[in-house]
Design a protein around this motif. Structure first.
Motif, PDB file in Angstrom:
ATOM      1  N   GLY A  22      49.522  41.878  35.858  1.00 45.33           N
ATOM      2  CA  GLY A  22      49.628  43.092  36.657  1.00 45.33           C
ATOM      3  C   GLY A  22      49.293  44.352  35.902  1.00 45.33           C
ATOM      4  O   GLY A  22      49.485  45.448  36.431  1.00 45.33           O
ATOM      5  N   ALA A  23      48.786  44.236  34.646  1.00 43.91           N
ATOM      6  CA  ALA A  23      48.488  45.430  33.860  1.00 43.91           C
ATOM      7  C   ALA A  23      47.037  45.470  33.371  1.00 43.91           C
ATOM      8  O   ALA A  23      46.423  46.533  33.338  1.00 43.91           O
ATOM      9  CB  ALA A  23      49.443  45.527  32.664  1.00 43.91           C
ATOM     10  N   LEU A  24      46.490  44.321  32.986  1.00 41.54           N
ATOM     11  CA  LEU A  24      45.145  44.259  32.409  1.00 41.54           C
ATOM     12  C   LEU A  24      44.195  43.499  33.345  1.00 41.54           C
ATOM     13  O   LEU A  24      44.642  42.636  34.116  1.00 41.54           O
ATOM     14  CB  LEU A  24      45.198  43.552  31.053  1.00 41.54           C
ATOM     15  CG  LEU A  24      46.135  44.184  30.004  1.00 41.54           C
ATOM     16  CD1 LEU A  24      46.207  43.304  28.771  1.00 41.54           C
ATOM     17  CD2 LEU A  24      45.660  45.593  29.655  1.00 41.54           C
ATOM     18  N   PRO A  25      42.887  43.796  33.261  1.00 44.04           N
ATOM     19  CA  PRO A  25      41.937  43.090  34.142  1.00 44.04           C
ATOM     20  C   PRO A  25      41.924  41.587  33.914  1.00 44.04           C
ATOM     21  O   PRO A  25      41.688  40.806  34.841  1.00 44.04           O
ATOM     22  CB  PRO A  25      40.585  43.721  33.786  1.00 44.04           C
ATOM     23  CG  PRO A  25      40.929  45.048  33.180  1.00 44.04           C
ATOM     24  CD  PRO A  25      42.234  44.847  32.473  1.00 44.04           C
ATOM     25  N   GLU A  26      42.138  41.158  32.673  1.00 45.45           N
ATOM     26  CA  GLU A  26      42.114  39.742  32.365  1.00 45.45           C
ATOM     27  C   GLU A  26      43.416  39.349  31.688  1.00 45.45           C
ATOM     28  O   GLU A  26      44.024  40.140  30.957  1.00 45.45           O
ATOM     29  CB  GLU A  26      40.940  39.404  31.432  1.00 45.45           C
ATOM     30  CG  GLU A  26      39.572  39.693  32.023  1.00 45.45           C
ATOM     31  CD  GLU A  26      39.231  38.760  33.179  1.00 45.45           C
ATOM     32  OE1 GLU A  26      39.803  37.646  33.224  1.00 45.45           O
ATOM     33  OE2 GLU A  26      38.405  39.135  34.026  1.00 45.45           O
TER      34      GLU A  26
END
Length: 557
Positions: free
Chosen positions: A451-455
C-alpha cells in the motif's frame, strides 16, 4: 381620647384619637382598612375603607363576632399579658381577598389594626412558587430521563414522573409496529407496567395525531369515556379528564403521552396542558435519543459480528489460536487483524493472515476491513504468496486511503505427523518458531510493506513443525509495548523469545495466553499500541475438526 366604655360609631369616628392624633384626620380616610380594638376585645372604630369588608362590625360590638376569625385570634394573642407578642404581621382571608394585618398600640392601650390587601402579591408569590416547583420538576425529570439510554427504561420513567406530578395516571405509547404498540402504564399506586397492546390508533381521541407529531387536541374536546379499557391502568377507576400530547423526537415523534384524572377531580386547565407539553418535549427527546442509540448499537453489532474473535481450535489436524487487544481498552477494533481461512479439504492448505495497518482506532479498522475483503477474494490464488501481495498492493494504491500495512502470510497443511508451513513477510516482523527443546528460531522471510510502493518484494520461507512445536505470528504492538518498572522500557524481541521458549510443548491456546498475559503485565495501565498474536501448533495427537466445530475460523480486529 376614646373612653374605655362603649360609644357610638359616629362619636368614635368624630372624637376618637390614636396616639394623640385626631382619628378623622389620621386614618378615617386612609386608603387601607383600619380597625381600632380595645384590649378587652371591643370594637372602637371602623374606618371607611374597612366598613365594606366588615359590614356587620359596629363600634361597641365584641370583636370575637367578627367574620375574620384569624384577626380576632391574632388580637387576643397580641393583647394577652402572658404572651410576648412582638407585633409581627398576620395574614388571612376576608371574603375572596387576602390581607396582611399589622398591629400598633395607642396611648390608651387600644390596638389599631392596619390591613393591607396583598391578594395580588400573594397570587404572584404563589405563581412564582409554582413556577419554581415546575422548573425543579423539569430539571429532575431531565436528569432521570437522561440517566439511561435504554428505550424501555425511558418509557417507564416518563410514565412514572407524569403520574406522580401531572395526573392520577399516565400512559406512554410508542409508534406502533404493525398493530402492536409498546405501552407503559403507571397508575395512582406508582407501579409501572410495560405491555404490548393491539389496537387501532384512532380508538383513542387525538392519539393518532399525536403519534404523527401533530399539536395536541385540547382536553375539553376529548371524551374520557372514549378511552379504551386497554389504555386505562386497572387501579384508576372512572376517568374525568384526559390529555393526549405528542412526545417530540428527532425529526419524528418518539411516541405519545396520555394523562388521565379520576372522575371528581379538577379537569386539566390550559396552564396544566401547556406544562404537560413542556415535560413531553423533554421526555420525547430522551426517548428518541435512547431509540437512536439502540439503533446505532444494533447496527454496530451487525457490522462487527464478523470482526469478533471466534474460538480457534483445530483445522485439518493443526491447532490455531489467536488473541487481540486494541490500543484503547474501550475499543473493540483497531489496526491489527488476523484471519484463518480453512482449506477446502483435509489435505488442502489453510491460509493464515496477520497484519498491522498504519494507525489506530476506527479509521484503521475500516482499512483492515478492506484488506480482509480483498484477501478473501484472492483466496483462489493463496498458494502464490507473491502474487497475492502484488494484487493486494495494487488494490490499496488504487483506493482513496493512504494507509499502508504490513502482513505475514502462512500457508499451513499437515503432512503425516508434521505440520508444514510456507510463511511470507511483507514488511512485518518474521514469525518465531519454538522447538520441542525450547529453542526459538526466526523464520527466514522478509519483504516490503503493501500500500506504499508501486512494487512489493518478498521472500517465502518453508518450515516444518514437529508435534508440540509452534509458530508464533505477532504484531509490533507486542515487542514495542512500553512498560516495565519505570514504564519507559520496550518489551522487546528478547523478552518475547524468552517467553516463547517456555511454551515448548504447550497447545496453541496456551501459547497465545502466555504471551498476552506477559505483555499485559509489562504495560500495566500505560498506553500501548494494538497487539495481535496467532499461534500455529502441531498437536501431539491430531484430529480433524472445523474452527469452532462447524464453521471456518475468521477474525479481524
Amino acid at each position: 381620647m376614646v373612653k374605655s366604655s362603649g360609644v357610638s360609631a359616629a362619636t368614635a369616628t368624630a372624637t376618637a384619637s390614636v396616639a394623640g392624633v385626631d382619628v378623622g384626620a389620621a386614618w378615617q380616610s386612609a386608603p387601607h382598612p383600619v380597625l381600632v380594638i380595645s384590649p378587652s376585645g371591643v370594637v372602637r372604630a371602623v374606618n371607611d375603607a374597612a366598613a365594606p369588608l366588615f359590614p356587620a362590625m359596629r363600634a361597641g360590638a365584641p370583636f370575637d363576632d367578627a367574620p375574620a376569625r384569624w384577626l380576632a385570634d391574632a388580637h387576643q394573642r397580641f393583647t394577652d399579658p402572658l404572651r410576648s407578642e412582638d407585633g409581627d404581621p398576620v395574614r388571612g382571608p376576608v371574603g375572596d381577598r387576602s390581607f396582611e394585618a399589622r398591629p400598633s398600640r395607642a396611648e390608651n392601650g387600644d390596638v389599631v389594626w392596619w390591613l393591607v390587601d396583598d391578594t395580588a402579591r400573594r397570587s404572584a408569590e404563589d405563581a412564582l412558587r409554582a413556577e419554581r416547583e415546575r422548573t425543579g420538576f423539569l430539571a429532575q425529570a431531565s436528569t432521570e430521563l437522561l440517566a439511561s439510554l435504554n428505550a424501555g427504561r425511558c418509557m417507564d420513567v416518563t410514565a412514572r414522573l407524569a403520574a406522580q406530578h401531572l395526573a392520577d395516571a399516565a400512559v406512554v405509547v410508542t409508534p406502533p409496529s404493525g398493530r402492536r404498540w409498546t405501552v407503559s402504564f403507571c397508575g395512582p399506586d406508582g407501579q409501572v407496567v410495560r405491555d404490548k397492546a393491539v389496537a387501532d390508533p384512532a380508538s383513542v381521541p387525538g392519539l393518532a395525531e399525536a403519534l404523527r407529531g401533530f399539536p395536541p387536541v385540547p382536553s375539553r374536546w376529548i371524551d374520557p369515556a372514549a378511552v379504551p379499557d386497554r389504555f386505562k391502568p386497572s387501579a384508576l377507576g372512572d376517568i374525568g379528564s384526559v390529555v393526549v400530547t405528542p412526545l417530540p423526537g428527532h425529526g419524528v415523534a418518539a411516541g405519545a403521552l396520555i394523562l388521565m384524572r379520576r372522575s371528581g377531580h379538577a379537569a386539566f386547565n390550559e396552564s396544566e396542558e401547556t406544562f404537560a407539553r413542556l415535560f413531553a418535549a423533554r421526555a420525547g427527546a430522551a426517548m428518541s435519543a435512547a431509540r437512536l442509540y439502540a439503533e446505532q448499537a444494533a447496527i454496530t453489532r451487525t457490522l462487527m459480528r464478523e470482526l469478533l474473535p471466534p474460538r480457534l481450535e483445530q483445522v485439518s489436524g493443526v491447532e490455531f489460536a489467536g488473541g487481540y487487544r486494541a490500543s484503547n481498552d474501550t475499543d473493540r477494533v483497531g489496526g491489527d487483524f488476523y484471519d484463518v481461512h480453512a482449506g477446502a479439504g483435509p489435505d488442502e492448505e489453510s491460509l493464515v493472515v496477520l497484519g498491522d495497518v498504519c494507525g489506530k482506532g476506527l479509521e484503521a479498522a475500516v482499512q483492515t476491513g478492506k484488506i480482509r475483503n480483498t484477501l478473501h477474494a484472492l483466496l483462489p490464488l493463496a498458494t502464490d504468496h507473491q502474487r497475492v501481495l502484488r494484487l493486494l498492493n495494487g488494490a490499496l494504491l488504487d483506493s482513496d486511503h493512504t494507509r499502508f500495512a504490513t502482513l505475514v502470510l502462512a500457508s499451513v497443511a499437515r503432512r503425516g505427523g508434521t505440520v508444514r508451513l510456507r510463511v511470507t513477510s511483507a514488511g512485518h516482523p518474521a514469525p518465531l518458531v519454538v522447538r520441542v527443546d525450547g529453542r526459538v528460531e526466526e523464520a527466514d522471510t522478509r519483504g516490503s510493506l503493501v500500500g506504499a510502493l508501486p512494487e512489493v518484494t518478498s521472500k517465502t520461507a518453508s518450515l516444518d513443525l514437529a508435534p508440540g512445536e509452534s509458530c508464533l505470528l505477532y504484531t509490533d504492538g507486542i515487542t514495542e509495548a512500553m512498560g516495565g518498572p519505570m514504564g519507559e522500557e520496550l518489551f522487546g524481541e528478547e523478552r518475547l523469545r524468552s517467553a516463547l521458549s517456555e511454551c515448548a510443548g504447550l497447545p496453541a491456546e496456551a501459547v497465545v495466553e502466555r504471551i498476552r498475559m506477559l505483555a499485559a503485565q509489562w504495560v500495566g495501565t500505560g498506553r500501548h499500541d494494538d497487539m495481535a498474536v496467532v499461534a500455529i501448533t502441531a498437536p501431539h495427537h491430531a484430529h480433524l475438526s472445523a474452527v469452532d466445530g462447524h464453521t471456518r475460523g475468521r477474525y479481524t480486529a
